[in-house]
Enzyme design. Structure first.
Site, PDB file in Angstrom:
ATOM      1  N   HIS A 197       3.292  -1.057  -4.584  1.00 43.03           N
ATOM      2  CA  HIS A 197       2.805  -0.300  -3.425  1.00 43.03           C
ATOM      3  C   HIS A 197       3.314   1.129  -3.540  1.00 43.03           C
ATOM      4  O   HIS A 197       4.478   1.349  -3.861  1.00 43.03           O
ATOM      5  CB  HIS A 197       3.336  -0.947  -2.137  1.00 43.03           C
ATOM      6  CG  HIS A 197       2.739  -0.390  -0.885  1.00 43.03           C
ATOM      7  ND1 HIS A 197       3.088   0.831  -0.366  1.00 43.03           N
ATOM      8  CD2 HIS A 197       1.793  -0.890  -0.048  1.00 43.03           C
ATOM      9  CE1 HIS A 197       2.392   1.055   0.747  1.00 43.03           C
ATOM     10  NE2 HIS A 197       1.594   0.018   0.964  1.00 43.03           N
ATOM     11  N   CYS A 235      -2.749   1.746  -1.605  1.00 38.40           N
ATOM     12  CA  CYS A 235      -2.691   1.857  -0.153  1.00 38.40           C
ATOM     13  C   CYS A 235      -3.300   3.194   0.262  1.00 38.40           C
ATOM     14  O   CYS A 235      -2.704   4.245   0.034  1.00 38.40           O
ATOM     15  CB  CYS A 235      -1.242   1.745   0.334  1.00 38.40           C
ATOM     16  SG  CYS A 235      -1.098   1.859   2.122  1.00 38.40           S
ATOM     17  N   HIS A 264      -4.964  -1.912   0.127  1.00 33.44           N
ATOM     18  CA  HIS A 264      -4.552  -1.708   1.510  1.00 33.44           C
ATOM     19  C   HIS A 264      -5.493  -0.667   2.089  1.00 33.44           C
ATOM     20  O   HIS A 264      -5.525   0.464   1.609  1.00 33.44           O
ATOM     21  CB  HIS A 264      -3.115  -1.171   1.570  1.00 33.44           C
ATOM     22  CG  HIS A 264      -2.073  -2.243   1.481  1.00 33.44           C
ATOM     23  ND1 HIS A 264      -0.746  -2.003   1.717  1.00 33.44           N
ATOM     24  CD2 HIS A 264      -2.185  -3.566   1.209  1.00 33.44           C
ATOM     25  CE1 HIS A 264      -0.071  -3.142   1.575  1.00 33.44           C
ATOM     26  NE2 HIS A 264      -0.922  -4.093   1.261  1.00 33.44           N
ATOM     27  N   ASP A 309      -4.211  -3.552   6.404  1.00 34.94           N
ATOM     28  CA  ASP A 309      -2.889  -2.920   6.472  1.00 34.94           C
ATOM     29  C   ASP A 309      -2.454  -2.808   7.931  1.00 34.94           C
ATOM     30  O   ASP A 309      -2.379  -3.830   8.591  1.00 34.94           O
ATOM     31  CB  ASP A 309      -2.869  -1.580   5.730  1.00 34.94           C
ATOM     32  CG  ASP A 309      -1.486  -1.273   5.133  1.00 34.94           C
ATOM     33  OD1 ASP A 309      -0.568  -2.067   5.327  1.00 34.94           O
ATOM     34  OD2 ASP A 309      -1.327  -0.233   4.466  1.00 34.94           O
ATOM     35  N   HIS A 310      -2.186  -1.617   8.421  1.00 35.03           N
ATOM     36  CA  HIS A 310      -1.697  -1.516   9.804  1.00 35.03           C
ATOM     37  C   HIS A 310      -2.850  -1.370  10.794  1.00 35.03           C
ATOM     38  O   HIS A 310      -3.969  -1.061  10.420  1.00 35.03           O
ATOM     39  CB  HIS A 310      -0.789  -0.290   9.956  1.00 35.03           C
ATOM     40  CG  HIS A 310       0.340  -0.263   8.981  1.00 35.03           C
ATOM     41  ND1 HIS A 310       1.029   0.863   8.674  1.00 35.03           N
ATOM     42  CD2 HIS A 310       0.907  -1.256   8.243  1.00 35.03           C
ATOM     43  CE1 HIS A 310       1.982   0.607   7.797  1.00 35.03           C
ATOM     44  NE2 HIS A 310       1.926  -0.684   7.506  1.00 35.03           N
ATOM     45  N   TYR A 323       1.437  -4.129  13.437  1.00 33.57           N
ATOM     46  CA  TYR A 323       1.048  -5.474  12.998  1.00 33.57           C
ATOM     47  C   TYR A 323       0.571  -6.373  14.145  1.00 33.57           C
ATOM     48  O   TYR A 323       0.831  -7.568  14.148  1.00 33.57           O
ATOM     49  CB  TYR A 323       2.186  -6.108  12.205  1.00 33.57           C
ATOM     50  CG  TYR A 323       2.274  -5.505  10.820  1.00 33.57           C
ATOM     51  CD1 TYR A 323       1.395  -5.915   9.809  1.00 33.57           C
ATOM     52  CD2 TYR A 323       3.156  -4.477  10.524  1.00 33.57           C
ATOM     53  CE1 TYR A 323       1.437  -5.338   8.543  1.00 33.57           C
ATOM     54  CE2 TYR A 323       3.208  -3.890   9.265  1.00 33.57           C
ATOM     55  CZ  TYR A 323       2.346  -4.333   8.277  1.00 33.57           C
ATOM     56  OH  TYR A 323       2.356  -3.770   7.029  1.00 33.57           O
TER      57      TYR A 323
HETATM   58  C1  DNO Z   1       2.643   0.331   4.342  1.00 31.50           C
HETATM   59  C2  DNO Z   1       2.890  -1.117   4.228  1.00 31.50           C
HETATM   60  C3  DNO Z   1       4.235  -1.360   3.555  1.00 31.50           C
HETATM   61  C4  DNO Z   1       4.204  -2.375   2.450  1.00 31.50           C
HETATM   62  C5  DNO Z   1       5.401  -2.404   1.531  1.00 31.50           C
HETATM   63  C6  DNO Z   1       5.093  -3.181   0.278  1.00 31.50           C
HETATM   64  O1  DNO Z   1       1.610   0.871   4.077  1.00 31.50           O
HETATM   65  O2  DNO Z   1       1.809  -1.674   3.592  1.00 31.50           O
HETATM   66  O3  DNO Z   1       5.143  -1.786   4.525  1.00 31.50           O
HETATM   67  O4  DNO Z   1       4.107  -3.634   3.000  1.00 31.50           O
HETATM   68  O5  DNO Z   1       5.797  -1.126   1.192  1.00 31.50           O
HETATM   69  O6  DNO Z   1       6.213  -3.399  -0.490  1.00 31.50           O
HETATM   70 MN    MN Z   2       0.167  -0.247   2.681  1.00 29.15          MN
END
Ligand code: DNO
Ligand code: MN
Length: 354
Positions: A197, A235, A264, A309-310, A323
């Site tokens: 990531h 991401c 992501h 993702d978020h 989340y």
């Molecule tokens: C942010 C999230 C992160 C991710 C970690 C993976 O964009 O996706 O918290 O989960 O960095 O190791």
């Molecule tokens: Mn991410």
């Protein structure tokens, strides 16, 4: 593209039975949370997690994350034992049918935000990063930012930051190289694809080096071990927090090379000072063209895993910032809609372009 949803295990307030009701949801992304960083994840624990998720009609094929111990990033002598353990975890995960492992190589901190509940004009709240706030922080006085305090006690944090005083970008690259040369052959043999990531935000903070932040870094990383098992979690929101990163172009290049194993997908609103906040997934709400990004994945023949993702906190939901259920569910459906649109336009004879 296989749409998935991150779930934090039994302590996650969102039940699997709700996640299953999101249209197009195929699987869960999760982790084992009760084994200390650096120790081996037992097969029985992984298998129990998988069985539970499968009993809800969802797959468990992606792990996010298997954390990398700080001693590995620091290149300490203890790293050999810790890397052996990491390899054992990779093998155990493969034995349970896991296909992709997401991880990151960010020193000390994972993603960094200055607020977890910035209010948007529509009354929803979101994660945000303000450059000036971060620049004003004197690390020696201790760091107080949301989400961090739980991980380290102040004296632990000071000791760790002191260790990193010796580690510049090139040292961190060497330590990553050492790690990859040991773990990628193991992953390749076990049939696992590792997916790093990127750094979030994609720039150094508090003088700590960050090395997975742009196209040149991604190219350098993939070249260290040029094998499909050495791949990326692309991401959009992390890399997209820098206006220098052209996300559709990165997707075309790296998904085209079959090196993106996990997408992501989220949107961010950025400015030139480097401040940003997370928005709804919709292109019009942020700075990223999500339609173009999804199109780039489609055209590259992407058949890997994706997640929204978020998300923002909406409809009065409480819980872990970023989340919640609702906005991530909306995001997943929107992203699947973009995919269907692209697929139908490209191949109208195939039902929904599935
Ligand atoms: C942010 C999230 C992160 C991710 C970690 C993976 O964009 O996706 O918290 O989960 O960095 O190791
Ligand atoms: Mn991410």
């Amino acid at each position: 593209m296989k749409m998935t949803f991150r779930w934090y295990g039994d302590t996650d307030p969102i039940p699997l039975s709700h996640i299953r009701q999101i249209p197009g949801m195929t699987g869960i992304v999760s982790a084992v949370y009760d084994v200390p960083v650096g120790e081996v994840w037992p097969v029985a624990t992984i298998q129990a997690l998988k069985t539970k998720i499968e009993s809800h009609g969802l797959a468990l094929e992606v792990i996010e994350s298997v954390p990398v111990h700080e001693d590995i990033k620091l290149g300490k002598p203890s790293r050999d034992r810790l890397i052996d353990n990491y390899c054992a975890t990779i093998r155990n995960l493969a034995q349970c049918g896991i296909k992709v492992i997401c991880y990151n190589f960010m020193p000390v901190f994972d993603w960094t935000r200055t607020t977890l509940d910035m209010t948007l004009p529509d009354g929803s709240t979101t994660l945000a990063f303000d450059t000036e706030t971060v620049e004003k922080i004197d690390v020696n006085q201790g760091i107080s930012l949301p989400g961090w305090d739980a991980s380290y006690r102040p004296e632990e944090l000071r000791a760790l930051l002191a260790d990193y005083a010796e580690v510049d970008e090139e040292t961190l690259w060497r330590n990553l190289e050492y790690f990859l040369k040991r773990i990628i052959p193991v992953a390749a043999e076990a049939g696992i694809r590792m997916a790093i990531h990127p750094d979030d935000p994609p720039r150094p903070i508090f003088g700590l080096p960050r090395i997975v932040k742009d196209r040149a870094d991604l190219q350098r990383l993939l070249a260290i071990v040029d094998h499909p098992a050495n791949g990326l979690t692309l991401c959009s929101g992390s890399l997209g927090a820098s206006c220098k990163n052209d996300i559709p172009a990165l997707v075309r290049e790296f998904a085209g090379r079959k090196r993106i194993h996990f997408a992501h997908l989220r949107n961010v609103k950025i400015n030139e000072a480097g401040d940003f906040h997370e928005t709804s997934h919709r292109s019009a709400d942020g700075s990223l063209d999500m339609a173009e990004i999804v199109k780039a994945y489609y055209e590259a023949g992407f058949d890997g895993y994706a997640r929204p993702d978020h998300g923002r906190m909406i409809w009065g939901e409480t819980g872990k910032p970023g989340y919640g259920l609702y906005d991530r569910a909306l995001g997943a459906v929107y992203l699947n809609g973009l995919w269907e649109g692209v697929a139908k336009a490209a191949a109208p004879e195939i039902d929904g372009g599935k």
